[in-house]
Design a protein around this motif. Structure first.
Motif, mmCIF file in Angstrom:
data_model
loop_
_atom_site.group_PDB
_atom_site.id
_atom_site.type_symbol
_atom_site.label_atom_id
_atom_site.label_comp_id
_atom_site.label_asym_id
_atom_site.label_seq_id
_atom_site.Cartn_x
_atom_site.Cartn_y
_atom_site.Cartn_z
ATOM 1 N N UNK A 104 1.063 -1.291 -0.058
ATOM 2 C CA UNK A 104 0.037 0.166 0.002
ATOM 3 C C UNK A 104 0.896 0.921 -0.217
ATOM 4 N N UNK A 105 2.213 1.238 1.092
ATOM 5 C CA UNK A 105 2.728 2.415 0.537
ATOM 6 C C UNK A 105 3.336 2.460 -0.787
ATOM 7 N N UNK A 106 3.506 1.629 -1.195
ATOM 8 C CA UNK A 106 4.887 1.699 -2.602
ATOM 9 C C UNK A 106 3.303 1.995 -4.157
ATOM 10 N N UNK A 107 2.495 1.376 -4.154
ATOM 11 C CA UNK A 107 1.468 2.498 -4.648
ATOM 12 C C UNK A 107 1.019 3.914 -4.297
ATOM 13 N N UNK A 108 0.210 4.103 -2.724
ATOM 14 C CA UNK A 108 0.549 5.575 -2.532
ATOM 15 C C UNK A 108 1.692 6.263 -3.364
ATOM 16 N N UNK A 109 3.291 5.590 -2.984
ATOM 17 C CA UNK A 109 4.746 6.550 -3.677
ATOM 18 C C UNK A 109 4.061 7.214 -4.848
ATOM 19 N N UNK A 110 3.842 5.744 -5.564
ATOM 20 C CA UNK A 110 3.515 5.935 -7.352
ATOM 21 C C UNK A 110 2.356 6.966 -7.055
ATOM 22 N N UNK A 111 1.355 6.269 -7.208
ATOM 23 C CA UNK A 111 0.426 7.881 -7.408
ATOM 24 C C UNK A 111 0.512 9.071 -7.004
ATOM 25 N N UNK A 112 0.966 8.671 -5.915
ATOM 26 C CA UNK A 112 2.185 10.501 -5.795
ATOM 27 C C UNK A 112 2.870 10.725 -6.201
ATOM 28 N N UNK A 113 3.316 10.170 -7.082
ATOM 29 C CA UNK A 113 4.606 10.320 -7.823
ATOM 30 C C UNK A 113 3.505 10.850 -8.821
ATOM 31 N N UNK A 114 2.665 10.413 -9.622
ATOM 32 C CA UNK A 114 2.479 11.356 -10.547
ATOM 33 C C UNK A 114 2.432 10.045 -11.932
ATOM 34 N N UNK A 115 2.794 8.883 -11.389
ATOM 35 C CA UNK A 115 3.017 7.298 -12.091
ATOM 36 C C UNK A 115 2.151 6.333 -12.501
ATOM 37 N N UNK A 116 0.851 6.614 -11.902
ATOM 38 C CA UNK A 116 -0.270 5.958 -11.815
ATOM 39 C C UNK A 116 -1.693 6.537 -12.708
ATOM 40 N N UNK A 117 -2.038 5.050 -12.967
ATOM 41 C CA UNK A 117 -3.724 5.780 -13.254
ATOM 42 C C UNK A 117 -3.997 4.798 -12.756
ATOM 43 N N UNK A 118 -5.412 5.571 -12.348
ATOM 44 C CA UNK A 118 -6.052 4.907 -11.138
ATOM 45 C C UNK A 118 -7.778 5.097 -11.945
ATOM 46 N N UNK A 119 -8.385 3.908 -12.189
ATOM 47 C CA UNK A 119 -10.184 4.430 -13.465
ATOM 48 C C UNK A 119 -10.676 3.690 -11.697
ATOM 49 N N UNK A 120 -12.038 3.647 -12.507
ATOM 50 C CA UNK A 120 -13.216 3.223 -11.801
ATOM 51 C C UNK A 120 -14.423 2.648 -13.211
ATOM 52 N N UNK A 121 -14.853 1.607 -12.995
ATOM 53 C CA UNK A 121 -15.152 0.929 -13.771
ATOM 54 C C UNK A 121 -16.739 -0.062 -13.319
ATOM 55 N N UNK A 122 -18.346 -0.243 -14.491
ATOM 56 C CA UNK A 122 -18.803 -0.829 -13.383
ATOM 57 C C UNK A 122 -18.620 -1.896 -14.422
#
Length: 125
Positions: A104-122
């Protein structure tokens, strides 16, 4: 004259439903991502604070999909697939139980750095 009108109405309804069925996932813009401890289990959770615009879009998305299962993905990998029981209006998403220690910490760091795409879909039925 009624036959063409019924035909046009039916075709229009089918196209509207088809458009909804193939709608693109909602991309979320994350203002802040942090790993926090889950008070119940002690395991890490991922806290995603959305930008105001993404928070509004997410509220609309969840409001339109109450009762449905949605998939939240990070970099194309589905992290969680909850059923929406009510609109999520607060602009924050808490994800628990989906992470190995430290992940979770690694994912949070990656998202905070702008290097991840976060999406929601049905989730397709």
């Amino acid at each position: 004259m009624r036959i063409p009108f019924r035909f046009i109405t039916t075709v229009t309804a089918v196209l509207v439903v088809a458009q909804i069925a193939v709608a693109d996932p909602l991309t979320l813009i994350i203002a802040k991502a942090v790993a926090v401890p889950d008070p119940a289990s002690g395991q890490d959770m991922l806290s995603l604070k959305l930008t105001p615009d993404s928070g509004k879009a997410f509220a609309t998305f969840t409001g339109a999909n109450v009762g449905k299962i949605v998939e939240l993905s990070i970099d194309g990998a589905i992290v969680t697939s909850p059923r929406v029981v009510e609109p999520i209006l607060g602009g924050e998403i808490m994800i628990s139980g989906a992470f190995k220690p430290g992940e979770a910490e690694r994912v949070a760091e990656r998202i905070s750095a702008g290097g991840s795409r976060v999406e929601v879909d049905v989730k397709p039925e």
